[in-house]
Design a protein around this motif. Sequence first.
Motif, PDB file in Angstrom:
ATOM      1  N   VAL A  90     -26.959   6.281 -21.152  1.00 56.75           N
ATOM      2  CA  VAL A  90     -26.405   7.364 -21.799  1.00 56.75           C
ATOM      3  C   VAL A  90     -25.136   6.393 -22.211  1.00 56.75           C
ATOM      4  CG1 VAL A  90     -24.996   9.149 -21.761  1.00 56.75           C
ATOM      5  CG2 VAL A  90     -27.640   9.614 -20.741  1.00 56.75           C
ATOM      6  N   HIS A  91     -24.327   5.352 -21.153  1.00 56.14           N
ATOM      7  CA  HIS A  91     -22.904   5.053 -21.278  1.00 56.14           C
ATOM      8  C   HIS A  91     -23.602   3.433 -21.884  1.00 56.14           C
ATOM      9  CE1 HIS A  91     -20.886   7.912 -18.896  1.00 56.14           C
ATOM     10  NE2 HIS A  91     -22.050   8.222 -17.848  1.00 56.14           N
ATOM     11  N   GLY A  92     -24.838   2.850 -22.416  1.00 56.99           N
ATOM     12  CA  GLY A  92     -24.573   2.177 -23.149  1.00 56.99           C
ATOM     13  C   GLY A  92     -24.689   0.289 -22.929  1.00 56.99           C
ATOM     14  N   LEU A  93     -24.574   0.809 -20.732  1.00 52.35           N
ATOM     15  CA  LEU A  93     -24.652  -0.504 -19.644  1.00 52.35           C
ATOM     16  C   LEU A  93     -25.963  -1.011 -20.354  1.00 52.35           C
ATOM     17  CD1 LEU A  93     -23.055   1.625 -17.096  1.00 52.35           C
ATOM     18  CD2 LEU A  93     -22.035   0.504 -18.835  1.00 52.35           C
ATOM     19  N   ALA A  94     -27.119  -0.842 -20.154  1.00 50.74           N
ATOM     20  CA  ALA A  94     -28.102  -1.934 -20.301  1.00 50.74           C
ATOM     21  C   ALA A  94     -29.687  -0.906 -21.135  1.00 50.74           C
ATOM     22  CB  ALA A  94     -28.624  -1.796 -18.888  1.00 50.74           C
ATOM     23  N   LYS A  95     -30.505  -2.178 -21.684  1.00 52.36           N
ATOM     24  CA  LYS A  95     -31.605  -0.766 -22.419  1.00 52.36           C
ATOM     25  C   LYS A  95     -32.987  -2.662 -21.994  1.00 52.36           C
ATOM     26  CE  LYS A  95     -29.637  -2.840 -26.724  1.00 52.36           C
ATOM     27  NZ  LYS A  95     -29.276  -2.520 -28.392  1.00 52.36           N
ATOM     28  N   GLY A  96     -33.669  -1.890 -22.424  1.00 55.05           N
ATOM     29  CA  GLY A  96     -34.961  -2.683 -22.312  1.00 55.05           C
ATOM     30  C   GLY A  96     -35.239  -3.603 -21.148  1.00 55.05           C
ATOM     31  N   GLU A  97     -35.512  -4.467 -21.250  1.00 54.99           N
ATOM     32  CA  GLU A  97     -36.029  -5.533 -20.046  1.00 54.99           C
ATOM     33  C   GLU A  97     -34.210  -5.386 -18.782  1.00 54.99           C
ATOM     34  OE1 GLU A  97     -38.566  -7.274 -16.949  1.00 54.99           O
ATOM     35  OE2 GLU A  97     -38.817  -6.430 -19.069  1.00 54.99           O
ATOM     36  N   LYS A  98     -33.294  -5.405 -19.290  1.00 62.40           N
ATOM     37  CA  LYS A  98     -32.201  -5.591 -18.303  1.00 62.40           C
ATOM     38  C   LYS A  98     -31.908  -4.094 -17.544  1.00 62.40           C
ATOM     39  CE  LYS A  98     -27.443  -6.271 -18.049  1.00 62.40           C
ATOM     40  NZ  LYS A  98     -26.066  -6.751 -18.904  1.00 62.40           N
ATOM     41  N   LYS A  99     -32.661  -3.434 -18.480  1.00 61.01           N
ATOM     42  CA  LYS A  99     -32.128  -1.523 -17.736  1.00 61.01           C
ATOM     43  C   LYS A  99     -33.444  -1.809 -16.332  1.00 61.01           C
ATOM     44  CE  LYS A  99     -32.803   3.183 -18.408  1.00 61.01           C
ATOM     45  NZ  LYS A  99     -33.168   4.017 -20.442  1.00 61.01           N
ATOM     46  N   ARG A 100     -34.794  -2.087 -16.402  1.00 61.72           N
ATOM     47  CA  ARG A 100     -35.615  -2.457 -16.289  1.00 61.72           C
ATOM     48  C   ARG A 100     -35.289  -2.606 -14.617  1.00 61.72           C
ATOM     49  NH1 ARG A 100     -39.646  -4.150 -13.543  1.00 61.72           N
ATOM     50  NH2 ARG A 100     -42.074  -2.970 -13.490  1.00 61.72           N
ATOM     51  N   GLU A 101     -34.926  -3.206 -14.993  1.00 65.30           N
ATOM     52  CA  GLU A 101     -34.550  -4.512 -13.473  1.00 65.30           C
ATOM     53  C   GLU A 101     -33.144  -4.046 -12.630  1.00 65.30           C
ATOM     54  OE1 GLU A 101     -33.385  -8.403 -15.014  1.00 65.30           O
ATOM     55  OE2 GLU A 101     -34.728  -9.405 -15.631  1.00 65.30           O
ATOM     56  N   ARG A 102     -33.168  -3.621 -13.381  1.00 66.07           N
ATOM     57  CA  ARG A 102     -31.250  -2.907 -13.207  1.00 66.07           C
ATOM     58  C   ARG A 102     -31.735  -1.820 -11.622  1.00 66.07           C
ATOM     59  NH1 ARG A 102     -26.985  -1.976  -9.206  1.00 66.07           N
ATOM     60  NH2 ARG A 102     -26.131  -0.653 -10.035  1.00 66.07           N
ATOM     61  N   VAL A 103     -33.208  -0.959 -12.930  1.00 72.18           N
ATOM     62  CA  VAL A 103     -33.382   0.600 -12.078  1.00 72.18           C
ATOM     63  C   VAL A 103     -34.783   0.100 -10.960  1.00 72.18           C
ATOM     64  CG1 VAL A 103     -35.483   2.546 -12.696  1.00 72.18           C
ATOM     65  CG2 VAL A 103     -33.727   1.437 -14.113  1.00 72.18           C
ATOM     66  N   ALA A 104     -35.149  -0.906 -11.778  1.00 68.08           N
ATOM     67  CA  ALA A 104     -36.080  -1.705 -10.206  1.00 68.08           C
ATOM     68  C   ALA A 104     -34.808  -2.126  -8.914  1.00 68.08           C
ATOM     69  CB  ALA A 104     -37.034  -3.122 -10.868  1.00 68.08           C
ATOM     70  N   GLU A 105     -33.618  -2.661  -9.205  1.00 66.41           N
ATOM     71  CA  GLU A 105     -33.052  -2.808  -8.005  1.00 66.41           C
ATOM     72  C   GLU A 105     -32.814  -1.929  -7.526  1.00 66.41           C
ATOM     73  OE1 GLU A 105     -28.555  -4.503  -7.665  1.00 66.41           O
ATOM     74  OE2 GLU A 105     -29.199  -5.444  -9.479  1.00 66.41           O
ATOM     75  N   LEU A 106     -32.022  -0.448  -8.421  1.00 65.64           N
ATOM     76  CA  LEU A 106     -31.913   0.449  -7.331  1.00 65.64           C
ATOM     77  C   LEU A 106     -32.877   0.992  -6.442  1.00 65.64           C
ATOM     78  CD1 LEU A 106     -29.980   1.964 -10.662  1.00 65.64           C
ATOM     79  CD2 LEU A 106     -28.904   1.629  -8.629  1.00 65.64           C
ATOM     80  N   PHE A 107     -33.837   1.211  -6.674  1.00 65.47           N
ATOM     81  CA  PHE A 107     -34.946   1.859  -5.578  1.00 65.47           C
ATOM     82  C   PHE A 107     -34.882   0.934  -4.634  1.00 65.47           C
ATOM     83  CE2 PHE A 107     -38.477   4.145  -7.895  1.00 65.47           C
ATOM     84  CZ  PHE A 107     -38.003   3.968  -9.091  1.00 65.47           C
ATOM     85  N   ASP A 108     -35.284  -0.429  -4.636  1.00 66.21           N
ATOM     86  CA  ASP A 108     -35.471  -1.529  -3.835  1.00 66.21           C
ATOM     87  C   ASP A 108     -33.963  -0.551  -2.624  1.00 66.21           C
ATOM     88  OD1 ASP A 108     -36.492  -3.731  -2.253  1.00 66.21           O
ATOM     89  OD2 ASP A 108     -33.963  -3.919  -2.762  1.00 66.21           O
ATOM     90  N   GLN A 109     -32.675  -0.175  -3.292  1.00 68.25           N
ATOM     91  CA  GLN A 109     -31.708   0.026  -2.036  1.00 68.25           C
ATOM     92  C   GLN A 109     -32.109   0.370  -1.983  1.00 68.25           C
ATOM     93  OE1 GLN A 109     -27.973  -0.570  -3.908  1.00 68.25           O
ATOM     94  NE2 GLN A 109     -28.411  -2.207  -5.772  1.00 68.25           N
ATOM     95  N   VAL A 110     -32.758   1.946  -2.478  1.00 65.58           N
ATOM     96  CA  VAL A 110     -32.348   3.322  -1.820  1.00 65.58           C
ATOM     97  C   VAL A 110     -33.745   3.832  -0.791  1.00 65.58           C
ATOM     98  CG1 VAL A 110     -30.959   4.529  -3.427  1.00 65.58           C
ATOM     99  CG2 VAL A 110     -33.133   4.300  -3.336  1.00 65.58           C
TER     100      VAL A 110
END
Length: 332
Positions: free
Chosen positions: A124-144
């Motif tokens: 929505v905020h245009g911060l990431a897409k594609g593989e970069k977005k997936r890596e960021r989501v995986a990182e967030l999952f790990d943090q929580v």
Amino acid sequence: MTETTPLLKVTDLVKHYAVRGGVLRRRVGTVHAVDGVSFTVGVGETLGMVGESGCGKSTVARAILRLVEPTSGSIQLNGLDITHLGKADLREHRRSMQIIFQDPFASLNPRMTAGDIVGEPLSVHGLAKGEKKRERVAELFDQVGLRSDQMQNYPHQFSGGQRQRICIARALSLGPDLIVCDEPVSALDVSIQAQVINLLIDLQRRHGFSYLFIAHDLAVVAHISHRVAVMYLGRIVEIAEKAELFANPRHPYTQALLASVPVADPKKKSLKPMIDGDVPSPINPPSGCAFHTRCRYVMDRCKVDTPVLAEAGTKHQVACWLNEGTGRVTIE
């Protein structure tokens, strides 16, 4: 954190709702949900907000985030007044403030996978897409405390505690400065509550953001908060450092809340109940001090004049006319 530069500054916040009736839906009354609330939240600080159900805590949270429009007052975030920003200008500041809702299942889209839910703000905020977005989501999952292979699961495939972790990951995704926690553990089992609270504390230490933590459980508030604000019928009646508030409550309502907490030690004397009756209707709140209808120390002045928050010690404010005397009421 300094008192001169708070992250969030709320001044005289008011939120009223119209009550309409009849065939023509004319206004027949007003719900005084929030009636002149002022407080600050410092950088890296957790302000706990407690009070009985219906006192206006959640309305304060939603008004701060502009999820509901305040009737009057001002809201400053990072020194900028966001109270009257239009949708386009406000969108830019949405990244700085996020919310974790009470019911994790109701706040998650059942048709989206957990990974898509957490990654949606990035798109929505245009911060990431594609593989970069997936890596960021995986990182967030790990943090929580979730596994990356759970990103393809749907909300119904998670436990209540795991669903709340998804909500926390979503709130973290944009790197906010302020996270509003609207009773984030009240729907969870006690053992899971402790895990989620400790996770929130650990994330705050790691990232340095601030919390406005709303709850009705005083034990939870005592564990996570730096300062505590007590609300009653749309107003803050006492606010102080956590240790000071629990050791030296000045307002009769705060004392009543603390007296209502069960004592686990059978050798320790329990405090006597201090209030009776129900909270008055916010449609027709009492004149003067709203608490006077239930207060054992009520004076004539309490029924007429509305007290405002006044100093009652170091970093301790109380809205009670008793504070003009000794500044202290003894719990019997």
